[in-house]
Scaffold this motif. Structure first.
Motif, PDB file in Angstrom:
ATOM      1  N   VAL A  18       0.529  -1.084  -0.168  1.00  0.00           N
ATOM      2  CA  VAL A  18      -0.002   0.017  -0.128  1.00  0.00           C
ATOM      3  C   VAL A  18       0.919   1.280   0.047  1.00  0.00           C
ATOM      4  CG1 VAL A  18      -1.585   1.247   1.478  1.00  0.00           C
ATOM      5  CG2 VAL A  18      -2.055  -1.036   0.920  1.00  0.00           C
ATOM      6  N   GLY A  19       1.905   1.357   0.588  1.00  0.00           N
ATOM      7  CA  GLY A  19       2.818   2.405   0.890  1.00  0.00           C
ATOM      8  C   GLY A  19       3.442   2.678  -0.489  1.00  0.00           C
ATOM      9  N   GLY A  20       3.888   1.490  -1.176  1.00  0.00           N
ATOM     10  CA  GLY A  20       4.586   1.697  -2.394  1.00  0.00           C
ATOM     11  C   GLY A  20       3.430   2.245  -3.444  1.00  0.00           C
ATOM     12  N   ALA A  21       2.377   1.797  -3.405  1.00  0.00           N
ATOM     13  CA  ALA A  21       1.025   2.102  -4.427  1.00  0.00           C
ATOM     14  C   ALA A  21       1.004   3.452  -4.343  1.00  0.00           C
ATOM     15  CB  ALA A  21       0.030   1.114  -4.157  1.00  0.00           C
ATOM     16  N   PHE A  22       1.098   4.259  -3.144  1.00  0.00           N
ATOM     17  CA  PHE A  22       0.633   5.461  -2.904  1.00  0.00           C
ATOM     18  C   PHE A  22       1.855   6.441  -2.953  1.00  0.00           C
ATOM     19  CE2 PHE A  22      -2.909   3.399  -0.720  1.00  0.00           C
ATOM     20  CZ  PHE A  22      -4.070   4.103  -1.792  1.00  0.00           C
ATOM     21  N   ALA A  23       3.014   5.936  -2.986  1.00  0.00           N
ATOM     22  CA  ALA A  23       4.339   6.789  -3.153  1.00  0.00           C
ATOM     23  C   ALA A  23       4.101   7.649  -4.164  1.00  0.00           C
ATOM     24  CB  ALA A  23       5.593   5.820  -2.902  1.00  0.00           C
ATOM     25  N   CYS A  24       3.812   7.210  -5.198  1.00  0.00           N
ATOM     26  CA  CYS A  24       3.749   8.289  -6.444  1.00  0.00           C
ATOM     27  C   CYS A  24       2.443   8.956  -6.662  1.00  0.00           C
ATOM     28  CB  CYS A  24       4.099   7.461  -7.821  1.00  0.00           C
ATOM     29  SG  CYS A  24       5.158   6.263  -7.801  1.00  0.00           S
ATOM     30  N   SER A  25       1.551   8.597  -5.897  1.00  0.00           N
ATOM     31  CA  SER A  25       0.308   9.294  -6.028  1.00  0.00           C
ATOM     32  C   SER A  25       0.328  10.809  -5.438  1.00  0.00           C
ATOM     33  CB  SER A  25      -0.952   8.463  -5.505  1.00  0.00           C
ATOM     34  OG  SER A  25      -1.031   7.375  -5.814  1.00  0.00           O
ATOM     35  N   PRO A  26      -0.375  11.752  -5.907  1.00  0.00           N
ATOM     36  CA  PRO A  26      -0.413  12.867  -5.410  1.00  0.00           C
ATOM     37  C   PRO A  26      -1.301  12.891  -4.239  1.00  0.00           C
ATOM     38  CG  PRO A  26      -1.772  12.860  -7.400  1.00  0.00           C
ATOM     39  CD  PRO A  26      -1.122  11.643  -7.383  1.00  0.00           C
ATOM     40  N   PRO A  27      -1.143  14.065  -3.466  1.00  0.00           N
ATOM     41  CA  PRO A  27      -2.094  13.845  -2.301  1.00  0.00           C
ATOM     42  C   PRO A  27      -3.266  14.429  -2.664  1.00  0.00           C
ATOM     43  CG  PRO A  27      -0.272  15.954  -1.950  1.00  0.00           C
ATOM     44  CD  PRO A  27       0.049  14.892  -3.458  1.00  0.00           C
ATOM     45  N   PRO A  28      -4.352  14.452  -1.839  1.00  0.00           N
ATOM     46  CA  PRO A  28      -5.609  14.804  -2.136  1.00  0.00           C
ATOM     47  C   PRO A  28      -5.400  16.537  -2.481  1.00  0.00           C
ATOM     48  CG  PRO A  28      -5.763  13.746   0.085  1.00  0.00           C
ATOM     49  CD  PRO A  28      -4.382  13.750  -0.588  1.00  0.00           C
ATOM     50  N   GLY A  29      -6.384  16.865  -3.574  1.00  0.00           N
ATOM     51  CA  GLY A  29      -6.370  18.444  -4.016  1.00  0.00           C
ATOM     52  C   GLY A  29      -5.820  18.530  -5.370  1.00  0.00           C
ATOM     53  N   ASP A  30      -5.167  19.384  -5.834  1.00  0.00           N
ATOM     54  CA  ASP A  30      -4.959  19.874  -7.257  1.00  0.00           C
ATOM     55  C   ASP A  30      -3.634  18.815  -7.780  1.00  0.00           C
ATOM     56  OD1 ASP A  30      -4.362  20.857  -9.830  1.00  0.00           O
ATOM     57  OD2 ASP A  30      -4.285  22.833  -8.860  1.00  0.00           O
ATOM     58  N   ALA A  31      -3.959  17.795  -8.381  1.00  0.00           N
ATOM     59  CA  ALA A  31      -2.664  17.029  -8.962  1.00  0.00           C
ATOM     60  C   ALA A  31      -2.206  17.611  -9.983  1.00  0.00           C
ATOM     61  CB  ALA A  31      -3.584  15.780  -9.638  1.00  0.00           C
ATOM     62  N   LYS A  32      -2.556  18.386 -10.775  1.00  0.00           N
ATOM     63  CA  LYS A  32      -1.726  19.010 -11.832  1.00  0.00           C
ATOM     64  C   LYS A  32      -0.791  20.108 -11.159  1.00  0.00           C
ATOM     65  CE  LYS A  32      -1.842  22.202 -15.574  1.00  0.00           C
ATOM     66  NZ  LYS A  32      -2.389  23.298 -16.438  1.00  0.00           N
ATOM     67  N   ALA A  33      -1.087  20.985 -10.096  1.00  0.00           N
ATOM     68  CA  ALA A  33      -0.346  21.789  -9.405  1.00  0.00           C
ATOM     69  C   ALA A  33       0.710  20.926  -8.623  1.00  0.00           C
ATOM     70  CB  ALA A  33      -1.086  22.282  -8.359  1.00  0.00           C
ATOM     71  N   PHE A  34       0.332  19.693  -8.247  1.00  0.00           N
ATOM     72  CA  PHE A  34       1.322  18.934  -7.442  1.00  0.00           C
ATOM     73  C   PHE A  34       2.550  18.490  -8.243  1.00  0.00           C
ATOM     74  CE2 PHE A  34       3.029  14.442  -6.392  1.00  0.00           C
ATOM     75  CZ  PHE A  34       3.624  14.678  -5.337  1.00  0.00           C
ATOM     76  N   PHE A  35       1.847  17.851  -9.457  1.00  0.00           N
ATOM     77  CA  PHE A  35       3.102  17.408 -10.362  1.00  0.00           C
ATOM     78  C   PHE A  35       3.917  18.670 -11.087  1.00  0.00           C
ATOM     79  CE2 PHE A  35       0.227  13.766 -10.575  1.00  0.00           C
ATOM     80  CZ  PHE A  35       1.341  12.759 -10.165  1.00  0.00           C
ATOM     81  N   GLU A  36       3.264  19.880 -11.325  1.00  0.00           N
ATOM     82  CA  GLU A  36       3.964  21.256 -11.461  1.00  0.00           C
ATOM     83  C   GLU A  36       4.832  21.371 -10.538  1.00  0.00           C
ATOM     84  OE1 GLU A  36       1.006  24.078 -12.395  1.00  0.00           O
ATOM     85  OE2 GLU A  36       0.770  23.147 -14.533  1.00  0.00           O
ATOM     86  N   ARG A  37       4.694  21.279  -9.369  1.00  0.00           N
ATOM     87  CA  ARG A  37       5.659  21.806  -8.013  1.00  0.00           C
ATOM     88  C   ARG A  37       6.822  20.761  -8.124  1.00  0.00           C
ATOM     89  NH1 ARG A  37       0.904  22.577  -5.218  1.00  0.00           N
ATOM     90  NH2 ARG A  37       1.153  20.232  -4.259  1.00  0.00           N
ATOM     91  N   GLU A  38       6.572  19.261  -8.132  1.00  0.00           N
ATOM     92  CA  GLU A  38       7.392  18.302  -8.398  1.00  0.00           C
ATOM     93  C   GLU A  38       8.426  18.389  -9.568  1.00  0.00           C
ATOM     94  OE1 GLU A  38       6.720  14.232  -9.852  1.00  0.00           O
ATOM     95  OE2 GLU A  38       6.809  13.913  -7.528  1.00  0.00           O
ATOM     96  N   GLU A  39       8.015  18.794 -10.871  1.00  0.00           N
ATOM     97  CA  GLU A  39       8.920  19.124 -11.929  1.00  0.00           C
ATOM     98  C   GLU A  39       9.815  20.402 -11.728  1.00  0.00           C
ATOM     99  OE1 GLU A  39       7.997  20.819 -16.046  1.00  0.00           O
ATOM    100  OE2 GLU A  39       7.715  19.057 -16.307  1.00  0.00           O
ATOM    101  N   ARG A  40       9.156  21.355 -11.047  1.00  0.00           N
ATOM    102  CA  ARG A  40       9.902  22.659 -10.733  1.00  0.00           C
ATOM    103  C   ARG A  40      11.152  22.497  -9.768  1.00  0.00           C
ATOM    104  NH1 ARG A  40       8.984  28.379 -10.518  1.00  0.00           N
ATOM    105  NH2 ARG A  40      10.384  29.436  -9.111  1.00  0.00           N
ATOM    106  N   ALA A  41      10.731  21.460  -8.603  1.00  0.00           N
ATOM    107  CA  ALA A  41      11.963  21.089  -7.681  1.00  0.00           C
ATOM    108  C   ALA A  41      12.862  20.493  -8.383  1.00  0.00           C
ATOM    109  CB  ALA A  41      11.236  20.501  -6.700  1.00  0.00           C
ATOM    110  N   TYR A  42      12.676  19.548  -9.399  1.00  0.00           N
ATOM    111  CA  TYR A  42      13.596  18.630 -10.090  1.00  0.00           C
ATOM    112  C   TYR A  42      14.363  19.647 -10.950  1.00  0.00           C
ATOM    113  CZ  TYR A  42      15.822  14.715 -12.692  1.00  0.00           C
ATOM    114  OH  TYR A  42      16.768  14.036 -13.012  1.00  0.00           O
ATOM    115  N   LEU A  43      13.708  20.574 -11.727  1.00  0.00           N
ATOM    116  CA  LEU A  43      14.354  21.319 -12.746  1.00  0.00           C
ATOM    117  C   LEU A  43      15.451  22.339 -11.922  1.00  0.00           C
ATOM    118  CD1 LEU A  43      11.753  21.879 -15.322  1.00  0.00           C
ATOM    119  CD2 LEU A  43      13.626  20.478 -15.483  1.00  0.00           C
ATOM    120  N   GLU A  44      14.973  22.844 -10.914  1.00  0.00           N
ATOM    121  CA  GLU A  44      16.010  23.630 -10.038  1.00  0.00           C
ATOM    122  C   GLU A  44      17.159  23.072  -9.707  1.00  0.00           C
ATOM    123  OE1 GLU A  44      13.354  24.755  -6.682  1.00  0.00           O
ATOM    124  OE2 GLU A  44      12.400  26.617  -7.853  1.00  0.00           O
ATOM    125  N   GLU A  45      17.161  21.647  -9.564  1.00  0.00           N
ATOM    126  CA  GLU A  45      18.502  20.997  -9.104  1.00  0.00           C
ATOM    127  C   GLU A  45      19.243  20.435 -10.335  1.00  0.00           C
ATOM    128  OE1 GLU A  45      19.459  20.640  -5.904  1.00  0.00           O
ATOM    129  OE2 GLU A  45      17.886  21.864  -5.626  1.00  0.00           O
TER     130      GLU A  45
END
Length: 156
Positions: A18-45
């Protein structure tokens, strides 16, 4: 004792699944915003960007495991890196190997010779499963554009 141990191991395995299945899932809320933040954090590095091709592809998109190698063909920006990365993609993994995350038409999909753009961070150098690999083309160019915008904003 054996029944309790078996039950304990079963609960532990279920929790890990269950932990593995949810590790990649966005938290409740705006999934698009979550993935945009994730990408931005990566691109900053990002410390390097390369052009490359996929080779040694074994498996198809609908199989649970595909192994492949990404061979660097050109350095776009940043520090020199390895000439190739032997990798694997498992269905359901959190890897950002975008060629495997696209809904391809039947018979299409990741293949030998597919051109890709590779984004590398210090963490991805240590663990190649953290690489962002994008099929070369409009999506990769857009990602490079977002990376450039971040770099411009950092220097202002």
């Amino acid at each position: 004792m054996t029944a309790r141990r078996t039950l304990g191991l079963g609960v532990f395995a279920a929790a890990m699944w269950v932990g593995g299945a949810f590790a990649c899932s966005p938290p409740p809320g705006d999934a698009k915003a979550f993935f945009e933040r994730e990408e931005r954090a990566y691109l900053e590095e990002v410390t390097s960007i390369y052009q490359g091709v996929m080779t040694d592809v074994v498996g198809r998109q609908d199989e649970p495991l595909t192994t492949f190698t990404v061979r660097k063909t050109a350095e776009v920006w940043g520090a020199p890196g390895p000439r190739h990365w032997p990798l694997r993609f498992e269905t359901g993994s959190c890897a950002k190997y975008f060629p495997f995350l696209i809904d391809w038409e039947q018979g299409q999909g990741p293949r030998n010779g597919m051109p890709v753009t590779i984004f590398v961070t210090p963490a991805a150098k240590a663990n190649p499963e953290l690489l962002y690999i994008q099929p070369s083309g409009p999506d990769a160019e857009a990602m490079i554009g977002r990376w450039r915008d971040l770099r411009i904003n950092e220097t202002e």
